[in-house]
Design a protein around this motif. Structure first.
Motif, mmCIF file in Angstrom:
data_model
loop_
_atom_site.group_PDB
_atom_site.id
_atom_site.type_symbol
_atom_site.label_atom_id
_atom_site.label_comp_id
_atom_site.label_asym_id
_atom_site.label_seq_id
_atom_site.Cartn_x
_atom_site.Cartn_y
_atom_site.Cartn_z
ATOM 1 N N VAL A 84 0.910 -1.213 -0.079
ATOM 2 C CA VAL A 84 0.051 0.095 -0.134
ATOM 3 C C VAL A 84 0.785 1.179 0.112
ATOM 4 O O VAL A 84 0.488 2.102 -0.489
ATOM 5 C CB VAL A 84 -1.031 -0.106 1.085
ATOM 6 N N ALA A 109 2.204 1.624 -3.442
ATOM 7 C CA ALA A 109 1.218 2.044 -4.421
ATOM 8 C C ALA A 109 0.838 3.731 -4.258
ATOM 9 O O ALA A 109 0.791 4.457 -5.098
ATOM 10 C CB ALA A 109 -0.087 1.434 -4.085
ATOM 11 N N GLY A 164 -3.192 3.058 -5.571
ATOM 12 C CA GLY A 164 -3.907 2.551 -4.554
ATOM 13 C C GLY A 164 -5.142 3.081 -4.196
ATOM 14 O O GLY A 164 -5.809 3.842 -4.898
#
Length: 356
Positions: free
Chosen positions: A280, A283, A289
């Motif tokens: 995450v 991203a 994300g």
């Protein structure tokens, strides 16, 4: 005065116990942090303090003694991000991604931590580095300082830079509860930062922590009642915080709706592993994300830039940080930092992360 005499003062029960003077607390802290007392005496004192509730002077004394035993460098004057050393279980480690946005914006950032501790036993920054193939326990001081000099992000393995914390780990694990050390370890201030963002779990400690931070002479500090007691501002609801400046503290509610950022977390938000945190993080730093995590990082970065007087408003901070994500500057800085940390003492990075 011996530890047993001090212990009697703080351990006389609800009605008889008293707060130590600052001089007494310094002596107690020295005896405990430097293990001049027995393990039984240390455990008893820490528990008695916990029951009594530590005073501002007692917390200050433990911070002072820990600082005296730590390696502290002044090579970068920025913001210290002080989150719980017992980690996370149910929330995104937004402060990690935020650090690279802040550094890309020109604000040096210090992160610090150690392997997980009670009472939460959650995922820590050490675990995140492990998911990247970096063994935090094998990082040399020279290596992390070199990485920070090139990027503005300093990661401090606290038990190496403040050895008493490592020596006290066993007894803290046996106690299994929060003690005054849970406060002191976050305030060692390894890079002598003028700015601080500090996470708390309960709003009942706001006043005491504000008084403590005034005594510790930060230029500005933000005490955040964030996710799982962290310094991370929520994105799905308002966050209570205290701004400490010029010897005073004032309540400040940070509402993401004010900036058009309020976003609901995905339903799977509670299922976290170190690898997922890094997935995450990468991203978000690449401008992608889930929107909730992107917005949370943007808001945390913007508020910290405003706290540190790098922008004139949170809105300006949001604009600055969004540009740094869109341009790839923050992600490039992250890759540079990661490369500097992935040298001696590092294992092969987890493929699930490097494929992003």
């Amino acid at each position: 005065m011996m530890i047993i005499e001090l212990m009697k003062e703080v351990g006389r029960g609800k009605r008889g116990a008293r707060d130590l003077t600052y001089e007494e607390a310094l002596l107690a802290a020295d005896l405990i942090v430097n293990q001049k007392a027995s393990q039984a005496q240390i455990g008893a004192f820490l528990m008695a303090e916990r029951i009594k509730m530590e005073s501002v002077e007692e917390m200050e004394a433990f911070v002072e003694i820990c600082r005296k035993q730590a390696y502290r460098a002044s090579f970068q004057q920025g913001i210290d991000c002080a989150g719980p050393y017992d980690g996370r279980k149910k929330s995104f480690y937004a402060t990690f991604a935020t650090a690279f946005l802040l550094a890309a914006a020109g604000l040096p950032t210090t992160l610090h931590g150690m392997a997980s501790l009670p009472p939460k036993w959650g995922i820590t920054l050490h675990d995140l580095l492990g998911a990247m193939g970096i063994d935090a326990e094998k990082l040399s001081r020279e290596q992390v300082i070199r990485a920070a000099s090139g990027t503005g992000v300093l990661f401090v393995p606290a038990e190496q830079w403040c050895p008493p914390l490592k020596e006290l780990r066993a007894i803290r694990e046996e106690l299994g509860m929060r003690t005054v050390l849970n406060t002191a370890e976050k305030l060692v201030d390894y890079s002598n930062s003028p700015y601080l963002v500090y996470g708390v779990y309960h709003n009942t400690v706001f006043e005491r922590m504000a008084k403590l931070l005034v005594k510790l002479n930060y230029r500005k500090a933000l005490i955040v009642q964030g996710a799982e007691g962290s310094e991370d501002i929520f994105i799905e609801r308002p966050t209570r915080a205290y701004i400490v400046e010029d010897g005073e503290a004032r309540l400040h509610v940070i509402d993401p709706e004010t900036y058009g950022l309020d976003t609901q977390l995905p339903e799977t938000a509670g299922e976290w592993t170190p690898v997922r945190h890094i997935e995450v993080t990468e991203a978000v730093l690449q401008g992608g994300g889930h929107l909730a995590y992107m917005n949370q990082v943007l808001l945390n970065a913007a508020v910290r830039l405003r706290l540190s007087d790098r922008v004139d408003s949170v809105e300006e901070g949001l604009y600055t940080c969004k540009h740094l994500l869109d341009s790839g500057s923050a992600y490039e800085l992250y890759l540079k930092w990661k490369g500097a940390m992935l040298t001696e003492g590092a294992d092969k990075p987890n493929e699930a992360v490097t494929q992003l």
